[in-house]
Write an enzyme that holds these catalytic residues in place. Structure first.
Site, PDB file in Angstrom:
ATOM      1  N   HIS A 188      -1.262 -12.527  16.937  1.00 43.77           N
ATOM      2  CA  HIS A 188      -0.461 -11.229  16.040  1.00 43.77           C
ATOM      3  C   HIS A 188      -0.838 -10.406  16.705  1.00 43.77           C
ATOM      4  CE1 HIS A 188      -0.861  -8.330  12.745  1.00 43.77           C
ATOM      5  NE2 HIS A 188      -2.020  -7.859  13.557  1.00 43.77           N
ATOM      6  N   HIS A 242       0.227  -0.882  13.804  1.00 44.08           N
ATOM      7  CA  HIS A 242       0.030   0.621  13.796  1.00 44.08           C
ATOM      8  C   HIS A 242      -0.313   0.526  15.063  1.00 44.08           C
ATOM      9  CE1 HIS A 242      -0.729   0.664   9.589  1.00 44.08           C
ATOM     10  NE2 HIS A 242      -0.617  -0.613   9.527  1.00 44.08           N
ATOM     11  N   ASP A 269       0.727  -1.172   0.315  1.00 43.35           N
ATOM     12  CA  ASP A 269      -0.156  -0.393   0.134  1.00 43.35           C
ATOM     13  C   ASP A 269       0.509   1.288  -0.541  1.00 43.35           C
ATOM     14  OD1 ASP A 269       0.859  -1.060   2.549  1.00 43.35           O
ATOM     15  OD2 ASP A 269      -0.810   0.839   3.363  1.00 43.35           O
ATOM     16  N   HIS A 328      -3.600   8.065   6.353  1.00 42.98           N
ATOM     17  CA  HIS A 328      -3.862   6.532   6.535  1.00 42.98           C
ATOM     18  C   HIS A 328      -4.736   5.709   7.530  1.00 42.98           C
ATOM     19  CE1 HIS A 328       0.726   6.088   5.781  1.00 42.98           C
ATOM     20  NE2 HIS A 328       0.518   7.608   4.548  1.00 42.98           N
ATOM     21  N   ASP A 364      -0.159   8.100  11.012  1.00 39.86           N
ATOM     22  CA  ASP A 364      -0.936   7.092  10.683  1.00 39.86           C
ATOM     23  C   ASP A 364      -2.256   6.612  11.217  1.00 39.86           C
ATOM     24  OD1 ASP A 364      -1.433   4.364  10.940  1.00 39.86           O
ATOM     25  OD2 ASP A 364       0.526   3.474  11.232  1.00 39.86           O
ATOM     26  N   ASP A 402       4.006   4.633   8.246  1.00 39.62           N
ATOM     27  CA  ASP A 402       3.257   3.840   9.247  1.00 39.62           C
ATOM     28  C   ASP A 402       4.467   3.596  10.209  1.00 39.62           C
ATOM     29  OD1 ASP A 402       1.177   3.511   7.232  1.00 39.62           O
ATOM     30  OD2 ASP A 402       2.027   1.119   6.554  1.00 39.62           O
TER      31      ASP A 402
HETATM   32 ZN   LIG Z   1       0.110   1.401   4.798  1.00 33.78          ZN
HETATM   33 ZN   LIG Z   2       2.943  -0.853   6.498  1.00 35.69          ZN
END
Ligand SMILES: [Zn+2]
Ligand SMILES: [Zn+2]
Length: 565
Positions: free
Chosen positions: A374, A378, A87, A400, A205, A173
């Site tokens: 996981h 972010h 992205d 974002h 972000d 990010d």
């Molecule tokens: Zn991203």
């Molecule tokens: Zn990323």
């Protein structure tokens, strides 16, 4: 600063304005792209793609509309990459041929980009320039500085643009990980220093702006791996994003500790592991990696597999394992499968289906909802506040994220004392203009999405999509008839062909009625002497459409074909 440069800066300061123009990544997760213009210089931060939502039938990827950049090509001084996620870099194979300017990024980011370019644009010569954190490069009137941050891919950076008006800081990010797997901390010192000297604009972000607290360290996942490996008697299969190299690294080291060999399945996993290893971002201890065939010959408790497909992507290795279509590896009772990712919004059903299928094959499946397999890449709210407080910007632009995330992030900034008139929640294409007097929205440039389908970039638009939707919902009915060019009499047909509407062999009566309707229309037209083909066609379309809706409550696409004989 020499005399000429000094003149340029003074000139700029007199009528100076700075424009920040998001071209993607606002109001959405994905296709991040942002232009910053200062005088006659433009730099671009990131140029990513987005995977299509379900209603974009047949579309492979979505990229930002960069016509603003292409029209102002002579002002674009460079494209600056924050990290190697799709992205952020994924649109470059489509954009660089129209805009071949220097591309700056860290070694891993450019390594991943190079791999993509080789695959998608063989022979294309891109001007890739490797930078390291704390490097500064010049792009027109911008001095571009790179600042290390933590993220779910190594070698991620924030970008500080030093402009005549002040510093524009783009976080890219990021997350704040105090115990990063590679030991490379986010550069708190430099961020604080910039804050001390004064940051004009912060772009940050917003992906996790709805979540309170802190994002956990990547190490937590390593601890979970450790526990799973300790307990498992069979094979352990881990699905994650190939670019999450820290996670791949942890999996490999834990596997080795428990006396297992590691095999890699899935094309992108194989590619990324080899690039990351070659560039020194992945430590593969001697003898730990084996081919899949060899792994199949080893005792099960000595095997770990790394694979792609954590999003339930239909063609991925894990999905094919779940459906029994992956020839090199068969899921058997006793296997433990870790889906080390969270479904991207829209993929939940795909992932759930894969989990179900794996359970049906007798495997044990660990996934995000039931186990700490996981952590996000972010920042949550407390980290976002830390970033704002460290850098103390005058202006703030959340980036974002979907709209509500941008709004939440803006609220956080207000809670920390930023003035509401200095916070800009923008849409893609909106120009945010900063002058010594203040900031404001100042019009728009073209922005939006460009759809990529196969080799076609931008040729699939709303009309094609509308047709695809209609075809997907109710199918198509084709009516073929041959008419004499002199008399207009029917020479052959009408014949009816249908796909996706009804099964013709089981709907013969209906098809006969359709033919009768068409014959009646043709007779009427001959009687009226209106033999314009366009008129005949539209009458066929309208009449049949009404007739079929009455009989079936469906609206297939109706395609009349008239041949002149
Ligand atoms: Zn991203
Ligand atoms: Zn990323």
């Amino acid at each position: 600063m020499n005399a000429k440069e000094g003149r340029r800066w003074r000139n700029f300061l007199r009528n100076g304005k700075l424009q920040i123009i998001p071209l993607g990544g606002l109001g959405e997760i994905g296709k991040n792209c942002l232009a910053v213009r200062c005088g006659n210089d433009i730099v671009v931060i990131d140029c990513g793609l987005m995977f299509p939502e379900e209603e974009l039938l047949g579309i492979d990827v979505v990229i930002p509309d960069v016509s603003y950049l292409v029209e102002n090509r002579q002002m674009v001084r460079g494209i600056i990459l924050t990290h190697g996620h799709e992205d952020h870099i994924g649109a470059l194979p489509y954009v660089l041929p129209q805009l071949n300017v220097p591309v700056y990024g860290t070694r891993l980011t450019l390594g991943l980009l190079e791999g993509k370019l080789e695959e998608q644009l063989p022979g294309f010569k891109a001007d890739l320039r490797v930078v390291r954190p704390r490097d500064v490069v010049e792009c027109g009137c911008f001095k571009v500085e790179f600042i290390r941050v933590s993220h779910s891919i190594p070698d991620a950076v924030a970008v500080a643009l030093h402009t005549p008006l002040g510093v524009v800081l783009h976080t890219g990010d990021f997350k704040v990980d105090h115990t990063p797997v590679d030991g490379e901390l986010i550069d708190f010192h430099r961020l604080a220093q910039l804050g001390e000297k004064g940051v004009l604009v912060l772009l940050s972000d917003s992906t996790n702006a709805e979540h309170p607290g802190y994002t956990m360290s990547e190490r937590v996942v390593g601890e979970t791996f450790e526990e799973v490996f300790r307990r498992s008697r069979g094979r352990v299969i881990i699905a994650t994003f190939a670019t999450n190299i820290h996670r791949v690294q942890q999996a490999i080291l834990v596997a080795q500790r428990y006396g297992r060999k590691v095999a890699v399945a899935g094309r992108s996993m194989v590619n990324v592991v080899s690039i990351a290893h070659k560039l020194g971002y992945l430590n593969l201890p001697q003898g730990v990696m084996v081919e899949l065939e060899e792994a199949n010959r080893l005792p099960r408790h000595q095997v770990a597999i790394l694979t792609t497909g954590s999003q339930g992507e239909p063609m991925s290795a894990l999905t094919r394992m779940a459906t029994g279509e992956f020839k090199q590896l068969e899921i058997i009772p006793g296997d433990t499968i870790i889906i080390s990712a969270v479904p991207i919004p829209g993929n939940e059903k795909l992932v759930a289906r894969v989990v179900d299928q794996l359970f049906k094959r007798g495997a044990m499946v660990l996934y995000e909802a039931v186990s700490a397999v996981h952590v996000s890449g972010h920042p949550c709210q407390e980290e976002l506040k830390l970033m704002i407080n460290l850098t103390r910007p005058r202006y703030f632009i959340p980036v974002h994220g979907e709209y509500r995330m941008l709004i939440r992030h803006a609220e956080l900034a207000r809670e920390l004392g930023l003035r509401p008139e200095n916070i800009f929640v923008a849409e893609n294409g909106q120009i945010i203009e900063i002058t010594p007097k203040g900031g404001r929205f100042a019009g728009r440039v073209a922005a939006g999405r460009v759809l990529v389908d196969g080799l076609g970039v931008g040729d699939v638009g709303n009309i094609v999509l509308r047709d695809r939707k209609q075809l997907a919902q109710d199918g198509i009915l084709i009516v073929v008839v041959a008419l004499s060019q002199e008399t207009g009499q029917v020479v052959a047909g009408p014949d009816v062909i249908s796909r996706g509407f009804v099964y013709v062999r089981e709907a013969e009566a209906l098809m006969e009625e359709v033919k009768a309707q068409v014959r009646a229309i043709l007779d009427r037209c001959i009687e009226r002497k209106s033999l314009e083909w366009a008129t005949i066609k539209s009458e066929v379309r309208e009449t049949l459409s009404r007739f079929l809706y009455e009989r079936t409550r469906r609206r297939p696409m109706i395609l009349p074909i008239i041949m002149g004989v």
